[in-house]
Every structure is written in C-alpha cells, then in structure tokens.
Design a protein around this motif. Structure first.
Motif, PDB file in Angstrom:
ATOM      1  N   THR A 185      42.336   7.677   6.174  1.00  0.00           N
ATOM      2  CA  THR A 185      42.129   6.285   7.258  1.00  0.00           C
ATOM      3  C   THR A 185      41.623   5.307   7.691  1.00  0.00           C
ATOM      4  O   THR A 185      42.116   4.482   7.822  1.00  0.00           O
ATOM      5  CB  THR A 185      41.955   7.630   8.475  1.00  0.00           C
ATOM      6  OG1 THR A 185      43.433   8.852   8.508  1.00  0.00           O
ATOM      7  CG2 THR A 185      42.291   7.424   9.694  1.00  0.00           C
ATOM      8  N   PRO A 186      39.989   5.592   7.729  1.00  0.00           N
ATOM      9  CA  PRO A 186      39.265   4.504   7.585  1.00  0.00           C
ATOM     10  C   PRO A 186      39.360   3.323   6.468  1.00  0.00           C
ATOM     11  O   PRO A 186      39.066   1.949   7.109  1.00  0.00           O
ATOM     12  CB  PRO A 186      38.000   5.044   7.525  1.00  0.00           C
ATOM     13  CG  PRO A 186      37.709   6.230   6.778  1.00  0.00           C
ATOM     14  CD  PRO A 186      39.223   7.208   7.375  1.00  0.00           C
ATOM     15  N   ALA A 195      36.506  -6.861  13.924  1.00  0.00           N
ATOM     16  CA  ALA A 195      36.001  -6.137  15.526  1.00  0.00           C
ATOM     17  C   ALA A 195      36.975  -5.697  16.345  1.00  0.00           C
ATOM     18  O   ALA A 195      36.908  -4.374  16.620  1.00  0.00           O
ATOM     19  CB  ALA A 195      34.431  -5.850  15.746  1.00  0.00           C
ATOM     20  N   PHE A 196      37.552  -7.094  17.232  1.00  0.00           N
ATOM     21  CA  PHE A 196      38.522  -6.982  17.900  1.00  0.00           C
ATOM     22  C   PHE A 196      39.923  -6.307  17.797  1.00  0.00           C
ATOM     23  O   PHE A 196      40.340  -5.455  18.707  1.00  0.00           O
ATOM     24  CB  PHE A 196      39.127  -8.431  18.850  1.00  0.00           C
ATOM     25  CG  PHE A 196      40.137  -9.578  17.396  1.00  0.00           C
ATOM     26  CD1 PHE A 196      41.745  -9.163  17.826  1.00  0.00           C
ATOM     27  CD2 PHE A 196      39.348  -9.758  16.539  1.00  0.00           C
ATOM     28  CE1 PHE A 196      42.304 -10.091  17.253  1.00  0.00           C
ATOM     29  CE2 PHE A 196      40.322 -10.566  15.523  1.00  0.00           C
ATOM     30  CZ  PHE A 196      41.704 -10.229  16.067  1.00  0.00           C
ATOM     31  N   PRO A 230      39.643  -0.912  18.557  1.00  0.00           N
ATOM     32  CA  PRO A 230      40.811  -0.558  19.227  1.00  0.00           C
ATOM     33  C   PRO A 230      41.816   0.818  18.016  1.00  0.00           C
ATOM     34  O   PRO A 230      41.728   1.610  18.960  1.00  0.00           O
ATOM     35  CB  PRO A 230      41.955  -1.216  19.259  1.00  0.00           C
ATOM     36  CG  PRO A 230      41.240  -2.610  19.675  1.00  0.00           C
ATOM     37  CD  PRO A 230      39.990  -2.382  18.590  1.00  0.00           C
ATOM     38  N   ALA A 231      40.814   0.191  16.888  1.00  0.00           N
ATOM     39  CA  ALA A 231      41.880   1.180  15.447  1.00  0.00           C
ATOM     40  C   ALA A 231      40.376   3.063  15.839  1.00  0.00           C
ATOM     41  O   ALA A 231      41.136   3.578  16.118  1.00  0.00           O
ATOM     42  CB  ALA A 231      41.502   0.736  14.300  1.00  0.00           C
ATOM     43  N   ILE A 284      39.172   3.612  18.491  1.00  0.00           N
ATOM     44  CA  ILE A 284      39.625   4.669  19.808  1.00  0.00           C
ATOM     45  C   ILE A 284      40.372   4.797  19.867  1.00  0.00           C
ATOM     46  O   ILE A 284      40.643   6.336  20.026  1.00  0.00           O
ATOM     47  CB  ILE A 284      39.171   3.762  20.855  1.00  0.00           C
ATOM     48  CG1 ILE A 284      37.754   2.857  21.478  1.00  0.00           C
ATOM     49  CG2 ILE A 284      40.465   4.270  22.158  1.00  0.00           C
ATOM     50  CD1 ILE A 284      38.384   1.633  22.228  1.00  0.00           C
ATOM     51  N   TYR A 285      41.418   4.838  19.098  1.00  0.00           N
ATOM     52  CA  TYR A 285      43.001   4.982  19.192  1.00  0.00           C
ATOM     53  C   TYR A 285      43.653   5.320  17.992  1.00  0.00           C
ATOM     54  O   TYR A 285      44.221   6.780  18.198  1.00  0.00           O
ATOM     55  CB  TYR A 285      44.474   4.260  20.192  1.00  0.00           C
ATOM     56  CG  TYR A 285      43.638   3.225  20.952  1.00  0.00           C
ATOM     57  CD1 TYR A 285      43.498   3.875  21.861  1.00  0.00           C
ATOM     58  CD2 TYR A 285      43.173   2.242  21.150  1.00  0.00           C
ATOM     59  CE1 TYR A 285      43.354   2.762  23.253  1.00  0.00           C
ATOM     60  CE2 TYR A 285      42.361   1.430  22.238  1.00  0.00           C
ATOM     61  CZ  TYR A 285      42.766   1.737  23.344  1.00  0.00           C
ATOM     62  OH  TYR A 285      42.610   1.300  24.981  1.00  0.00           O
ATOM     63  N   ILE A 286      42.623   5.196  16.794  1.00  0.00           N
ATOM     64  CA  ILE A 286      43.254   6.073  15.754  1.00  0.00           C
ATOM     65  C   ILE A 286      42.684   7.359  15.250  1.00  0.00           C
ATOM     66  O   ILE A 286      42.750   8.083  15.132  1.00  0.00           O
ATOM     67  CB  ILE A 286      44.232   5.090  14.381  1.00  0.00           C
ATOM     68  CG1 ILE A 286      44.787   4.293  15.890  1.00  0.00           C
ATOM     69  CG2 ILE A 286      43.929   5.763  13.502  1.00  0.00           C
ATOM     70  CD1 ILE A 286      44.953   3.192  14.891  1.00  0.00           C
ATOM     71  N   ILE A 287      41.108   6.640  14.842  1.00  0.00           N
ATOM     72  CA  ILE A 287      40.109   7.811  14.245  1.00  0.00           C
ATOM     73  C   ILE A 287      39.479   8.415  15.207  1.00  0.00           C
ATOM     74  O   ILE A 287      39.313   8.970  14.978  1.00  0.00           O
ATOM     75  CB  ILE A 287      38.851   6.330  14.096  1.00  0.00           C
ATOM     76  CG1 ILE A 287      39.589   5.719  12.245  1.00  0.00           C
ATOM     77  CG2 ILE A 287      38.015   7.231  13.702  1.00  0.00           C
ATOM     78  CD1 ILE A 287      38.324   4.652  12.471  1.00  0.00           C
ATOM     79  N   GLY A 288      39.425   8.788  16.365  1.00  0.00           N
ATOM     80  CA  GLY A 288      38.777   8.650  17.979  1.00  0.00           C
ATOM     81  C   GLY A 288      37.766   9.022  18.401  1.00  0.00           C
ATOM     82  O   GLY A 288      37.365   9.702  18.423  1.00  0.00           O
ATOM     83  N   MET A 289      36.421   7.990  17.238  1.00  0.00           N
ATOM     84  CA  MET A 289      35.433   7.931  17.343  1.00  0.00           C
ATOM     85  C   MET A 289      34.856   8.430  18.953  1.00  0.00           C
ATOM     86  O   MET A 289      34.955   7.842  20.299  1.00  0.00           O
ATOM     87  CB  MET A 289      34.605   6.545  17.199  1.00  0.00           C
ATOM     88  CG  MET A 289      35.117   6.897  14.855  1.00  0.00           C
ATOM     89  SD  MET A 289      33.910   5.566  14.557  1.00  0.00           S
ATOM     90  CE  MET A 289      32.174   5.921  15.155  1.00  0.00           C
ATOM     91  N   PRO A 290      33.669   9.052  18.872  1.00  0.00           N
ATOM     92  CA  PRO A 290      33.141   9.012  20.326  1.00  0.00           C
ATOM     93  C   PRO A 290      32.493   7.168  20.779  1.00  0.00           C
ATOM     94  O   PRO A 290      32.321   6.460  20.093  1.00  0.00           O
ATOM     95  CB  PRO A 290      31.408   9.200  19.745  1.00  0.00           C
ATOM     96  CG  PRO A 290      31.689  10.952  18.888  1.00  0.00           C
ATOM     97  CD  PRO A 290      32.740   9.331  17.947  1.00  0.00           C
TER      98      PRO A 290
END
Length: 359
Positions: free
Chosen positions: A176-177, A196-197, A201-202, A204-210
């Motif tokens: 995934t990463p 980074a732009f 979002p990746a 936030i929405y795909i990996i779901g990191m804090p």
C-alpha cells in the motif's frame, strides 16, 4: 531591480520571488506539503522556463522539507516505518519519472507536458478534496453525526504481505505505501514537486494515518523524493541555478516555520477545504496560461549573456565545468539551511518558554 539567473538565463524580480516563496512556505508548513504545486507554476508565470522551474523548485522543496521534518522529529510526530516504505516506492517512481522527463525533453514537448500534468492532476485532486471537505463542513454545521468504519477499504488494502506500523497503529499491506510512493515519485519527477499534495490525501483517505503524524511523515518522505529529483535534474541537465535556489530557500524556510506554528491552531476540516480551493485555482491559472497566454515563452530568449556580473559568471562556469561539485553543493546548501532553520526555531521557542516561566 531585477536579477539575472545565469543558468536559466532570464531576469527575475528578487522581491517577488522572496515574497511568493515565503507565502508558499507558510502553506507548506500549514498543510504538511512541499509547496511545489504552487511555487513551480508561479516561477513559470514569472518567466522561468518550465524545465528550470521544475529542477530549482525541487531543490527548494528539499530545504523546506528538511526544515519541517526536523521540527516534527523534535516533536516526535513522525512515523519512520511508514515513511521508509513510501520512500522505497518513491525512489523507483522518481527514476521512471526522470526517464519520461528525458524522453519528452528530447522531442521538445516537455513544457506542454508539465503544464498539462499540473492542470489535470490539480483539477482531479482538488475537486475530490473540495467535495469531501465541504461535506464535512456541512455535517459539522448541521451537527450531523454519522457512524463510520474506522477505515474505508479499497482494492489496495487486500494486497498481501501485511505488516504492523506501531506508531500509526495500523496493520497494512507493505504494498500500500510502496504503490502510493511509486505514483508520488513519478509525478514529482515530472512536475518538480515533493509529491506531498498527493501524498497527504493518500495518507488521510487510503492509508488512514492519524492526523497528527501526517504532516511530519509527508515531509520526511518528501526529503528523499526531492533529493533524488534534484540530484538527477542537476547531473542530467545542469538546470540548477544557485541564485534562484538561494532566493527560494531563504523565503521558504521562514514561511514553513510560521506555517507549522499556525497549523497547530487551525481546524483540520477547514484546512482540507482551503487546500482543495488552492489546488483548483492553480490548475485554472495554468490552463489559462497554457491555452491563452502565448507570449510568455517568447520573452525568455532575447538576453545578452556576455556582460554578466562576477557572481553570475562564477556560477555559470562552475555549473558547466564542475557539474558534480556544483550539484552536490546545491544539495548541501538546501539541507544545511533547512536543518539550521528548524533548530533556530527550536532555540527561540525554548527561550520564550523560559522567559514566560521566569516572569
């Protein structure tokens, strides 16, 4: 008074460069992005040829990312394991991106490729983020509480080789990463950005990191991606202009520190929406410049390079006669200023705390 860039061979206004880079630096620190999605188009609008804007902004992103990630390192808001997995994919993607850049540069189409890449990618990502951000704001305004799953699952989450990321408290496939890094690295090499732009979002929405770990980890990844991009652009094309880099870096490292401080006091929902609007505005500006402003690229060439000042002559000679030393110096220059800015901010912050404590 305009300043001549000996490598890019154009005149620029140093005040404009410093102010714009400072503003972009604030946004970089605020959103946890490298800022290249804004500064590269700005450089193009100011008359810097796209191929040179890409290379020099990558060097600037290196400085701001080092500065920002050093600050996050000192605050322990970085997930190194996740960052290194993204860097693995980013390194491969960057190499593929540079090969693609070389191909289009060879056939004389690189300027239009860079413009189109910015236009489409910013439009797609900006629209998606704007819809999401406005939706969240509307729910907050109407006090709607919707129970959601911890993570939305896409096909990428079904990939094998699961591993734990203790810092982020995640259990994800290693691919995934890596795949996200591959895409980010490819785009970074073409567009002169840290990527980074797309990465934020990746995450936030795909990996779901804090949320608190995203800016630092994003800037950490950006260091490696921009380092590779700068290195390859410098040694393949000799397109790094130290005078331009110095102006960009000085403005950005001041801005990024201010942006990080500001980011601690602003709601993340509003940040996402603001970032989306910025992406869309820049995409529209690039589309206008690409399809309606035909005179911009013609103003670049008519410059007498025979009467350069001593500094410009020295930089031009060093770049062409000793490209390895020149490229290495540009990297060290950016990294040193970035680390120095972070520690200076830390020093002032500690002094302020001691002053308030002793009052």
């Amino acid at each position: 008074m305009d300043v001549f860039l000996p490598i890019a061979q154009v005149f620029v206004n140093p005040i404009e460069i410093l102010l714009l880079s400072a503003i972009v630096g604030v946004l970089s620190g605020l959103f946890g992005v490298g800022g290249g999605f804004l500064m590269t188009p700005f450089l193009i609008f100011l008359g810097v040829p796209p191929a040179y804007a890409v290379a020099n902004e990558a060097n600037n992103i290196l400085a701001t990312s080092v500065s920002g990630s050093t600050t996050h390192y000192l605050k322990n808001t970085l997930d190194y394991k996740m960052g290194f997995m993204i860097v693995i994919g980013g390194s491969v993607g960057t190499l593929i991106g540079i090969w693609t850049f070389t191909y289009f540069k060879g056939i004389g189409k690189i300027d239009i490729v860079i413009s189109l890449a910015y236009m489409y990618i910013l439009a797609i990502i900006g629209t998606a983020m704007l819809v999401e951000g406005l939706g969240e704001i509307e729910k907050v305004r109407k006090k709607i509480i919707i129970k959601k799953k911890l993570h939305v699952h896409y096909w990428i989450h079904g990939l094998p080789f699961k591993m734990r990321f203790p810092k982020s408290k995640l259990y994800e496939s290693a691919f995934t990463p890596i795949i996200i890094g591959l895409i980010v690295g490819f785009i970074a090499a073409i567009m002169g950005i840290g990527g980074a732009f797309i990465l934020v979002p990746a995450m936030i929405y795909i990996i779901g990191m804090p949320t608190k770990l995203i800016p630092g980890t994003s800037l950490f990844v950006t260091i490696f991606v921009s380092l590779i991009v700068t290195f390859l652009h410098s040694f393949n094309y000799g397109s790094i202009d130290l005078i331009l880099v110095a102006m960009l870096v000085l403005g950005s490292i001041v801005g990024v520190q201010a942006g990080q401080k500001l980011g601690e006091k602003i709601d993340s929902t509003g940040l996402k929406t603001l970032l989306a609007v910025l992406l869309l505005l820049v995409g529209i500006a690039i589309a206008y410049d690409t399809f309606f402003v035909e005179h911009a690229s013609n103003e670049i060439v008519k410059i007498d390079v025979n009467n350069l000042n001593p500094l410009s002559m020295f930089i031009k000679k060093l770049a062409f006669e000793m490209p390895t030393l020149y490229g290495f110096f540009s990297l060290v220059f950016a990294i040193t200023l970035g680390v120095g800015a972070a520690f200076i901010r830390r020093l002032f912050s500690n002094l302020r705390k001691r002053y308030l404590k002793n009052r």
